[in-house]
Design an enzyme around this catalytic site. Structure first.
Site, PDB file in Angstrom:
ATOM      1  CD  GLU A   5       8.601   1.610  10.350  1.00 38.40           C
ATOM      2  OE1 GLU A   5       8.160   2.549  10.618  1.00 38.40           O
ATOM      3  OE2 GLU A   5       8.572   0.321  11.024  1.00 38.40           O
TER       4      GLU A   5
ATOM      5  CD1 TRP B 246       0.029  -1.160   3.169  1.00 42.47           C
ATOM      6  CD2 TRP B 246      -0.059   1.090   3.249  1.00 42.47           C
ATOM      7  NE1 TRP B 246       0.799  -0.676   4.542  1.00 42.47           N
ATOM      8  CE2 TRP B 246       0.645   0.764   4.415  1.00 42.47           C
ATOM      9  CE3 TRP B 246      -0.024   2.597   3.055  1.00 42.47           C
ATOM     10  CZ2 TRP B 246       1.195   1.592   5.485  1.00 42.47           C
ATOM     11  CZ3 TRP B 246       0.231   3.491   4.123  1.00 42.47           C
ATOM     12  CH2 TRP B 246       0.965   2.859   5.335  1.00 42.47           C
TER      13      TRP B 246
ATOM     14  CG  ASP C 251       3.175  -1.522   6.724  1.00 34.09           C
ATOM     15  OD1 ASP C 251       2.480  -2.518   6.305  1.00 34.09           O
ATOM     16  OD2 ASP C 251       3.639  -0.555   6.375  1.00 34.09           O
ATOM     17  CD  GLU C 252       5.141   0.325  12.834  1.00 36.09           C
ATOM     18  OE1 GLU C 252       5.999  -0.227  12.644  1.00 36.09           O
ATOM     19  OE2 GLU C 252       4.836   1.313  12.977  1.00 36.09           O
TER      20      GLU C 252
ATOM     21  CG  HIS D  30       4.463   3.603   8.996  1.00 34.34           C
ATOM     22  ND1 HIS D  30       5.060   2.659   9.767  1.00 34.34           N
ATOM     23  CD2 HIS D  30       3.857   2.673   8.028  1.00 34.34           C
ATOM     24  CE1 HIS D  30       5.064   1.204   9.131  1.00 34.34           C
ATOM     25  NE2 HIS D  30       4.326   1.444   8.340  1.00 34.34           N
TER      26      HIS D  30
ATOM     27  CD  GLU E 198       9.428  -2.168  13.860  1.00 37.13           C
ATOM     28  OE1 GLU E 198       8.142  -1.889  13.570  1.00 37.13           O
ATOM     29  OE2 GLU E 198      10.326  -1.703  13.063  1.00 37.13           O
TER      30      GLU E 198
ATOM     31  CB  THR F  22       4.937   1.236  16.808  1.00 39.55           C
ATOM     32  OG1 THR F  22       5.564  -0.023  16.330  1.00 39.55           O
ATOM     33  CG2 THR F  22       5.990   2.163  17.307  1.00 39.55           C
TER      34      THR F  22
ATOM     35  CG  HIS G  95       8.455  -3.554  10.083  1.00 38.07           C
ATOM     36  ND1 HIS G  95       8.147  -2.306   9.962  1.00 38.07           N
ATOM     37  CD2 HIS G  95       8.463  -4.184   8.880  1.00 38.07           C
ATOM     38  CE1 HIS G  95       8.049  -2.068   8.801  1.00 38.07           C
ATOM     39  NE2 HIS G  95       8.156  -3.082   7.949  1.00 38.07           N
TER      40      HIS G  95
ATOM     41  CD  GLU H 132       5.660   5.361  12.376  1.00 43.96           C
ATOM     42  OE1 GLU H 132       6.479   5.098  11.714  1.00 43.96           O
ATOM     43  OE2 GLU H 132       4.953   4.457  13.020  1.00 43.96           O
TER      44      GLU H 132
HETATM   45 FE   LIG Z   1       8.106   0.248  12.958  1.00 42.68          FE
HETATM   46 FE   LIG Z   2       6.364   2.761  11.792  1.00 43.93          FE
END
Ligand SMILES: [Fe+2]
Ligand SMILES: [Fe+2]
Length: 331
Positions: free
Chosen positions: A113, A33, A198-199, A116, A166, A169, A202, A76
């Site tokens: 990242e 995305w 996403d976090e 974000h 991670e 978050t 990670h 971020e």
């Molecule tokens: Fe992150």
């Molecule tokens: Fe992030």
């Protein structure tokens, strides 16, 4: 062999696996995305109506919510600090001439990242509910101030930190997204939820790095883990300040907001630690040195100890007025 040399050897031994980790835990650039997918399209005539909708919906969100979203965004946005820090870690070599897997990882992670802060910043700007100039000053301060997370250039400690962070978050973006959705802010809800996704990827990647290192150097990894937990995992924005204020002066005030709102709490810290102890199965790591055994004992007992402390913790309920958000009377 010195500690530093052992770490370098371990990092080099794992390096050929990093491309596999990237395939497993990152999404190809052409498929992932992008911020624009969640924002009004400025090339369309519908743009102004969509912006109007964002501005209307955002009126339902209260003061602590905005403060938390702003601080999450600024955290971020300080990505240059994190990339430069990680590039400097022992074994992450961007100068060796060949394509070092670790430096490729750091670049690809940074690239993910970067979206974000981008999407959240644009949302805040369009919402009309925050003072963007004050936010921008804080962001510039935070990048200029840098951070010190107590990891030095040690890859073991850094991967403990990133594994922990991670997941932290992931939790906070997920909760902010749920709150936004509940108040009818569908777009913001989607944005935060997808960032949280996403976090999580990670987190799973860094968790795997640590697990792999445990397999190679259990003593070193256990000691590094205990050392990081003794120091406590500080948040990446621990130097947060508002314009005209001292370094770090805004961080605790923001933490109180996040704690009060239930977005990230002392209980979450304990829960993360328990999860990590379980996943790395530290109770069953064998052939530890005497010193590493002690570190393991400490880590095994730590969640219960922190649990007791967190139950006694008191938080300041006073609402501080940040320059980033003008009061609208709603909590
Ligand atoms: Fe992150
Ligand atoms: Fe992030």
């Amino acid at each position: 062999m010195s500690l530093k040399n052992i770490r370098l050897e371990v990092m080099q031994a794992i390096e050929p696996k990093v491309q596999g980790f990237m395939n497993d835990f990152l999404v190809p650039i052409e498929k992932i995305w992008q911020p624009t997918d969640f924002l009004p399209n400025s090339q369309e005539d519908t743009f102004f109506d969509e912006v109007e909708q964002i501005r209307e919906e955002s009126k339902e969100l209260g003061y602590d919510f905005w403060v938390t979203l702003v601080a999450d965004t600024i955290t971020e946005e300080a990505l240059p600090t994190y990339e430069s820090w990680l590039m400097d870690v022992e074994g992450v070599d961007q100068h060796s001439g060949k394509d070092n897997g670790w430096s490729k990882w750091v670049r690809a992670w940074t690239a993910e990242e970067n979206r974000h802060g981008d999407v959240l910043n644009k949302y805040l700007y369009l919402s009309g509910r925050v003072n963007m100039r004050e936010i921008e000053i804080t962001t510039q301060h935070l990048i200029a101030d840098g951070f010190d997370i107590g990891t030095d250039r040690d890859p073991y400690k850094n991967f403990i930190y990133t594994t922990f962070q991670e997941l932290a978050t992931n939790i906070s973006h997920k909760r902010v997204g749920q709150m936004a959705k509940k108040k009818g802010n569908t777009l913001l809800g989607k944005m935060c939820t997808i960032i949280a996704g996403d976090e999580m990827r990670h987190h799973l990647a860094y968790r795997e790095f640590v697990k792999t290192i445990f397999g190679q150097d259990p003593n070193g990894m256990m000691l590094a883990f205990a050392d990081m937990m003794k120091k406590k995992i500080v948040m990446p924005a621990h130097f947060l300040r508002e314009s005209g204020s001292e370094i770090s002066s805004a961080f605790e005030l923001f933490s109180n907001c996040a704690q009060r709102l239930g977005v990230y709490t002392a209980q979450d810290y304990v829960d993360i630690l328990r999860k990590l102890n379980t996943y790395w199965d530290i109770g069953n790591v064998t052939a530890l040195s005497e010193q590493a055994e002690k570190a393991r004992d400490y880590l095994m007992k730590l969640p219960d100890r922190l649990q007791r402390i967190s139950e006694r913790m008191q938080f300041n309920e006073d609402q501080y007025r940040f320059k980033w958000v003008e009061a609208n009377g709603m909590l």
